[in-house]
Scaffold this motif. Structure first.
Motif, mmCIF file in Angstrom:
data_model
loop_
_atom_site.group_PDB
_atom_site.id
_atom_site.type_symbol
_atom_site.label_atom_id
_atom_site.label_comp_id
_atom_site.label_asym_id
_atom_site.label_seq_id
_atom_site.Cartn_x
_atom_site.Cartn_y
_atom_site.Cartn_z
ATOM 1 N N UNK A 120 0.869 -1.185 0.000
ATOM 2 C CA UNK A 120 0.000 0.000 0.000
ATOM 3 C C UNK A 120 0.898 1.223 0.000
ATOM 4 N N UNK A 121 0.719 2.084 -0.999
ATOM 5 C CA UNK A 121 1.570 3.281 -1.092
ATOM 6 C C UNK A 121 0.795 4.504 -0.622
ATOM 7 N N UNK A 122 1.486 5.304 0.200
ATOM 8 C CA UNK A 122 0.866 6.515 0.726
ATOM 9 C C UNK A 122 1.878 7.659 0.623
ATOM 10 N N UNK A 123 1.343 8.856 0.732
ATOM 11 C CA UNK A 123 2.210 10.033 0.629
ATOM 12 C C UNK A 123 1.655 11.095 1.550
ATOM 13 N N UNK A 124 2.544 11.891 2.098
ATOM 14 C CA UNK A 124 2.070 12.989 2.944
ATOM 15 C C UNK A 124 1.210 13.942 2.105
ATOM 16 N N UNK A 125 0.183 14.522 2.754
ATOM 17 C CA UNK A 125 -0.748 15.390 2.031
ATOM 18 C C UNK A 125 -0.054 16.636 1.483
ATOM 19 N N UNK A 126 1.076 17.038 2.095
ATOM 20 C CA UNK A 126 1.707 18.294 1.671
ATOM 21 C C UNK A 126 3.102 18.103 1.072
ATOM 22 N N UNK A 127 3.850 17.159 1.641
ATOM 23 C CA UNK A 127 5.264 17.062 1.279
ATOM 24 C C UNK A 127 5.580 15.702 0.655
ATOM 25 N N UNK A 128 6.633 15.635 -0.136
ATOM 26 C CA UNK A 128 6.929 14.362 -0.811
ATOM 27 C C UNK A 128 7.621 13.333 0.090
ATOM 28 N N UNK A 129 6.966 13.028 1.193
ATOM 29 C CA UNK A 129 7.445 11.928 2.040
ATOM 30 C C UNK A 129 6.512 10.752 1.781
#
Ligand code: GLA
Length: 730
Positions: A120-129
């Motif tokens: 499952x891939x996720x990403x921070x809502x604001x930053x590319x983490x």
């Protein structure tokens, strides 16, 4: 602005229309995740199989959102999560918040069709983490393992504060936590605690020999305030990590429990440069409807099929030189031991500590560690002579090393003071007169690999290495790591340890290796992925072993449990126990002996010969069978049993013990489990000249053995009986 709005609208539409439900399933279990309309990955279920997992798509839990976020698959600090976060980060621009949003997921079956992987891939809502959660499901074993990969795509450094392997939210009426605690020579003592609101953590800050005190494994009995071997719902978890670990159990105001498990965040801030990623250790979970026993059996099956280097192959029976000779031996002492071991039917001889060091001879624990050349005075004949002698007598040969350590009195310490774990300007306290080498340093990793490699080069006849580690990390400091990366030490040490083991396994896949760390200091699945077995405890005394082996068996299979018969009075406890009791206890794991055979009486040797022969006849059941614990060594009754049943249910071996005198009215009875009720079993008592039990020599129905049970005559402390059950007529 426009782009992010468009993205938000797109996400909103996408998830509102059809929120993906992610079903990670084994034969009997489901772990279900769901993506909320806002793109959070929520954790909906871990437990019994739900064929219709898509029912969660419209699930509403009616929580008031101002009390905190819904249970998330990987809770972070940020947004409205008030619980301990699995991930806590300082972003490159100083922002302390992280809000992970779903990006995508993939599911595939691996080449081994029993195993499937969900990412499952996720990403921070604001930053590319970015964070990837990886779930590996083992269908038949009903085990799901998981880890996270954290990637820094930001413009500068990101500092990880919390970086747990997994978060597991559970909802039940009550949570009974079972875990192991202990100390040197009393490892793996089982403890049960009913969890209350707030947090409880189980952790290590010792880095090496972590599992003497706490073990990174637990069971949770749900909806019941008592631990039960056979009934009820139990979640079990075990972390595969050989460094500092932390298991955090937190019950919130919704009465939900969240379990966080992973490397310990303690003083471990970890900086990721742009483009770097961090992979957490693997967390192993199972769920059983058949009590603690069911949970253990799932873990044992997984361990033997996937989680341990040895799989189902158990190390051969052996004689270890330590308690029989300590540092005081020459070649004759050892070849005599080989002869005696061979005469008793043992299959391997292991030369323990004391064979190395010249300028600083290893004649005691004070000197020589680090100088891995054969001591020319003690063993001018060399190691090959002893190893070949063992082989000529039909025995395999093993040898002890402790490559992560150095005595101040050693050539290595003179040559490489920079390799010692030490904070600048501070004293390095010794522990067992030794220091720890800094495995975060690649040069030290090369050295440690070299110790193993050169030791293997001492003879072509080396079959087994006992790898020891006899101190913790303290006053830490690494000359290799820069001043601003000192907190990396804990992670980098453990990863350095694995790097060395990976190199060793690439070159020596078949050599058997035991993880010893002053006894049971490395009893965990991180080590076991590379080692064949563990030295369960330096306490070889059978009465103490009852509890140590019981606790170990909750999470780890008998295949890895080194159990030795030693001398009386016992060197650790001073206790005197009968030889039969000592054998009957050790035979429930990987049997070995650790004493000077010359000090045994003729009767004891004869008994040993017979018990070893018997063991060889049933050890495949111990190694490959299903374990049923009957009662516990903590029971007031003082009687308990350990039963192994072969997978085809045709054979079983039952060990029964009395560990406390109960007066004349305590008449132990054991109802057996896991047999075939329709089969008839020939019951034979072993390790005894004349059985005192009425059912010895009888053929009894599986139904009788399970419904009525057997009542061996265990009258006094240290009475023990072992029975072999063999189904007839199949
Ligand atoms: C540790 C081990 C023992 C033995 C000694 C040797 O204590 O646990 O089994 O190998 O070291 O020094």
């Amino acid at each position: 602005m426009l782009t992010s709005l468009a993205a938000l609208l797109l996400c909103g539409n996408l998830f509102a229309a059809e929120p993906p439900v992610i079903d990670v399933a084994t034969d009997d279990l489901s772990l279900v995740l769901r993506v909320s309309p806002q793109g959070e990955v929520l954790f909906d279920h871990f437990g019994g199989r739900i064929e219709t997992a898509e029912s969660f798509a419209d699930y509403k839990n009616y929580r008031r959102s101002d009390y905190g976020t819904d249970p998330e698959a990987y809770p972070t600090m940020g947004g409205r999560n008030f619980r301990e976060p699995a991930l806590r980060v300082t972003h490159a621009d100083g922002d302390l918040n992280t809000e992970l949003r779903y990006v995508s997921h993939t599911q595939r079956t691996l080449a081994d069709k029993n195993v499937s992987e969900t990412v499952v891939r996720m990403k921070d809502a604001r930053l590319p983490l970015e964070v990837e959660l990886v779930y590996t499901a083992y269908a038949r074993e009903n085990v799901i393992t998981t880890h996270a990969v954290i990637r820094n795509g930001e413009k500068g450094d990101v500092v990880l504060h919390n970086f747990y392997s997994s978060a597991l939210p559970i909802r039940a009426r009550s949570y009974l936590l079972t875990h192991l605690h202990g100390a040197w020579a009393k490892e793996c003592q089982a403890e049960h605690t009913l969890l209350t609101h707030g947090a409880k953590s189980i952790e290590s800050r010792k880095e090496v020999r972590t599992t003497h005190t706490e073990n990174p494994a637990f069971m949770l009995t749900l909806d019941s305030e008592s631990f039960d071997e056979n009934y009820g719902e139990v979640i079990a978890g075990a972390l595969a990590w050989s460094g500092n670990f932390r298991l955090n159990f937190e019950i919130d105001e919704f009465d939900m429990l969240t379990v966080l498990a992973g490397a310990n965040p303690y003083a471990s801030e970890y900086t990721l440069r742009r483009g770097e990623s961090f992979t957490t250790p693997e967390m192993i979970y199972t769920y059983s409807f058949a009590g603690a026993g069911g949970a253990s059996r799932n873990l044992h099956d997984w361990a033997r099929n996937y989680g341990t280097w040895a799989k189902t192959h158990m190390v051969p029976t052996l004689l270890n030189s330590w308690e029989g000779a300590y540092f005081d031996f020459d070649a004759k002492t050892l070849t005599d031991m080989v002869d005696d071991a061979a005469a008793m039917g043992l299959e391997m001889f292991v030369l323990d500590d004391g064979w190395f060091g010249n300028k600083y001879p290893r004649d005691n624990a004070r000197a020589g560690l680090g100088d891995w050349e054969v001591n020319a005075k003690k063993l001018p004949e060399g190691i090959d002579y002893i190893a070949s002698y063992a082989h000529s007598k039909g025995l395999k040969f093993g040898i002890w090393i402790e490559p992560e350590m150095v005595n101040p009195d050693s050539e290595l310490a003179e040559k490489h003071p920079d390799w010692v774990v030490k904070a600048p300007g501070r004293e390095v306290p010794t522990m067992r007169q030794q220091w720890l080498l800094d495995l975060s340093n690649p040069a030290v990793q090369d050295f440690v690999f070299g110790v193993f490699d050169r030791t293997m080069g001492l003879s072509k006849q080396i079959d087994y290495i006992k790898w020891d580690a006899n101190r913790h990390a303290e006053s830490i400091g690494s000359k290799y790591l820069s001043a601003d990366r000192q907190t990396h030490f804990w992670i980098d040490y453990a990863q350095g340890f694995y790097k060395v083991l990976e190199r060793i396994r690439a070159k020596y896949p078949d050599v058997m290796i035991q993880a010893c760390a002053s006894g049971g200091g490395r009893v965990e699945y991180g080590a076991l992925g590379h080692f064949d077995e563990v030295w369960t405890s330096d306490n070889t005394e059978a009465l103490s072993r009852a509890r140590i082996q019981y606790g170990t068996s909750l999470f780890y299979p008998a295949t890895v449990m080194g159990s030795h018969v030693s001398a009386t009075p016992n060197h650790q406890t001073g206790n005197i126990t009968p030889i039969k009791f000592r054998f009957d206890m050790a035979c429930a794991g990987r049997l070995g002996m650790e004493l000077q055979p010359k000090k045994m009486t003729e009767a004891e040797r004869a008994f040993a010969r017979k018990a070893i022969e018997n063991y060889k006849g049933y050890r495949d059941i111990v190694a490959e069978g299903d374990l049923y614990r009957i009662g516990t060594p903590y029971d007031e009754s003082g009687a308990y049993a350990v039963l192994y049943v072969s997978k085809d249910r045709k054979r079983a071996v039952l060990f029964t013990y009395c560990i406390r005198y109960q007066g004349r009215t305590g008449l132990p009875e054991f109802r057996l489990r896991g047999l075939d009720p329709a089969a008839r079993y020939a019951v034979r008592e072993l390790n005894v000249e004349k059985s005192r039990c009425w059912f010895h020599g009888k053929t009894l129905g599986g139904d009788f053995l399970m419904q009525a049970g057997v009542n061996p005559k265990l009258e006094k402390i240290y009475d023990s009986c072992v029975f072999l059950l063999e189904a007839s007529g199949n």
